[in-house]
Design a protein around this motif. Structure first.
Motif, short mmCIF file in Angstrom:
data_model
loop_
_atom_site.label_atom_id
_atom_site.label_comp_id
_atom_site.label_asym_id
_atom_site.label_seq_id
_atom_site.Cartn_x
_atom_site.Cartn_y
_atom_site.Cartn_z
N VAL A 52 78.10 57.05 -17.50
CA VAL A 52 79.18 56.12 -17.83
C VAL A 52 79.61 55.36 -16.59
O VAL A 52 79.74 54.13 -16.61
CB VAL A 52 80.37 56.86 -18.48
CG1 VAL A 52 81.58 55.94 -18.62
CG2 VAL A 52 79.96 57.42 -19.85
N ARG A 83 89.11 60.72 -17.58
CA ARG A 83 89.22 59.27 -17.77
C ARG A 83 88.53 58.59 -16.59
O ARG A 83 88.80 58.91 -15.44
CB ARG A 83 90.67 58.84 -17.87
CG ARG A 83 90.83 57.34 -18.14
CD ARG A 83 92.30 56.98 -18.32
NE ARG A 83 92.50 55.57 -18.47
CZ ARG A 83 92.64 54.93 -19.62
NH1 ARG A 83 92.60 55.62 -20.75
NH2 ARG A 83 92.84 53.63 -19.66
N GLU A 85 87.76 54.81 -14.94
CA GLU A 85 88.19 53.42 -14.97
C GLU A 85 87.46 52.65 -13.88
O GLU A 85 87.35 53.11 -12.75
CB GLU A 85 89.69 53.30 -14.70
CG GLU A 85 90.56 53.94 -15.73
CD GLU A 85 92.05 53.78 -15.43
OE1 GLU A 85 92.40 53.38 -14.29
OE2 GLU A 85 92.85 54.06 -16.33
N VAL A 112 77.65 53.61 -23.13
CA VAL A 112 79.02 54.09 -22.89
C VAL A 112 79.64 54.55 -24.21
O VAL A 112 80.26 55.62 -24.28
CB VAL A 112 79.88 52.99 -22.22
CG1 VAL A 112 81.35 53.39 -22.18
CG2 VAL A 112 79.37 52.71 -20.82
N GLU A 113 79.46 53.77 -25.26
CA GLU A 113 80.02 54.14 -26.56
C GLU A 113 79.42 55.45 -27.08
O GLU A 113 80.11 56.26 -27.69
CB GLU A 113 79.81 53.03 -27.58
CG GLU A 113 80.48 53.34 -28.90
CD GLU A 113 80.54 52.14 -29.80
OE1 GLU A 113 79.55 51.90 -30.51
OE2 GLU A 113 81.58 51.47 -29.80
N ALA A 116 80.89 58.39 -24.44
CA ALA A 116 82.34 58.59 -24.31
C ALA A 116 82.97 58.81 -25.68
O ALA A 116 82.47 58.35 -26.70
CB ALA A 116 82.97 57.38 -23.63
N TRP A 119 86.49 54.25 -25.47
CA TRP A 119 86.38 53.32 -24.35
C TRP A 119 87.11 52.05 -24.75
O TRP A 119 87.37 51.79 -25.92
CB TRP A 119 84.94 53.05 -23.95
CG TRP A 119 84.18 52.15 -24.88
CD1 TRP A 119 83.50 52.52 -26.01
CD2 TRP A 119 84.03 50.73 -24.78
NE1 TRP A 119 82.94 51.42 -26.60
CE2 TRP A 119 83.26 50.31 -25.87
CE3 TRP A 119 84.48 49.78 -23.87
CZ2 TRP A 119 82.92 48.97 -26.08
CZ3 TRP A 119 84.14 48.46 -24.07
CH2 TRP A 119 83.38 48.06 -25.16
N TRP A 132 87.60 51.14 -19.25
CA TRP A 132 87.84 52.57 -19.15
C TRP A 132 87.07 53.34 -20.24
O TRP A 132 86.70 52.78 -21.26
CB TRP A 132 89.33 52.88 -19.25
CG TRP A 132 89.99 52.33 -20.50
CD1 TRP A 132 90.61 51.11 -20.62
CD2 TRP A 132 90.03 52.94 -21.79
NE1 TRP A 132 91.04 50.95 -21.92
CE2 TRP A 132 90.72 52.06 -22.66
CE3 TRP A 132 89.57 54.15 -22.30
CZ2 TRP A 132 90.95 52.35 -23.99
CZ3 TRP A 132 89.80 54.44 -23.64
CH2 TRP A 132 90.49 53.55 -24.47
N ALA A 133 86.85 54.60 -19.95
CA ALA A 133 86.19 55.50 -20.91
C ALA A 133 86.82 56.86 -20.77
O ALA A 133 87.20 57.29 -19.68
CB ALA A 133 84.69 55.57 -20.65
#
Length: 138
Positions: A52, A83, A85, A112-113, A116, A119, A132-133
């Motif tokens: 990520v 978290r 960022e 990322v989706e 995480a 996000w 952010w994630a």
């Protein structure tokens, strides 16, 4: 009789660093994140978080780069979440999730989706944006 309710304060661990908006800076973001997570004994999510961070940092230096301006990596961990960022200085260029296609690039946010739990993008202060994630901790 005075009864006091014990309060448990959540411990939040935080890390932040400003890095050059270059490919080298993006690689360094990933390496520093991995080392920080290991120091926090979060090996269970280190690999997922490393991917990520790598994607968000690569996006910051590819799409959010302004010559002479850096990007910022921040990590914060509670008992239940991590978290991540990444803040850059191109608030006018908001990332868009694209479907899987035949393109060689543009699929980082799909990764990322997938990795995480959540996000998103936060605007400001001008001219910044933060992508952010959040990853749940076991």
């Amino acid at each position: 009789m005075n009864q006091e309710t014990p309060q448990v304060l959540a411990s939040v661990r935080q890390f932040g660093i400003q890095l050059s908006a270059t490919r080298r800076g993006a690689r360094l973001a990933r390496l520093l994140a991995v080392e920080q997570l290991r120091s926090w004994d979060l090996e269970a999510v280190t690999e997922k978080a490393a991917h990520v961070v790598a994607e968000l940092a690569a996006n910051a230096v590819t799409h959010g780069r302004v010559p002479g301006r850096d990007f910022h990596l921040a990590l914060s961990a509670t008992a239940t979440t991590l978290r991540i960022e990444v803040t850059d200085t191109r608030g006018d260029r908001v990332p868009v999730l694209r479907g899987a296609g035949v393109a060689e690039s543009g699929r980082g946010l799909l990764l990322v989706e997938a990795l995480a739990d959540q996000w998103g993008v936060s605007s400001g202060p001008v001219p910044r944006k933060t992508v952010w994630a959040v990853i749940g901790l076991p």
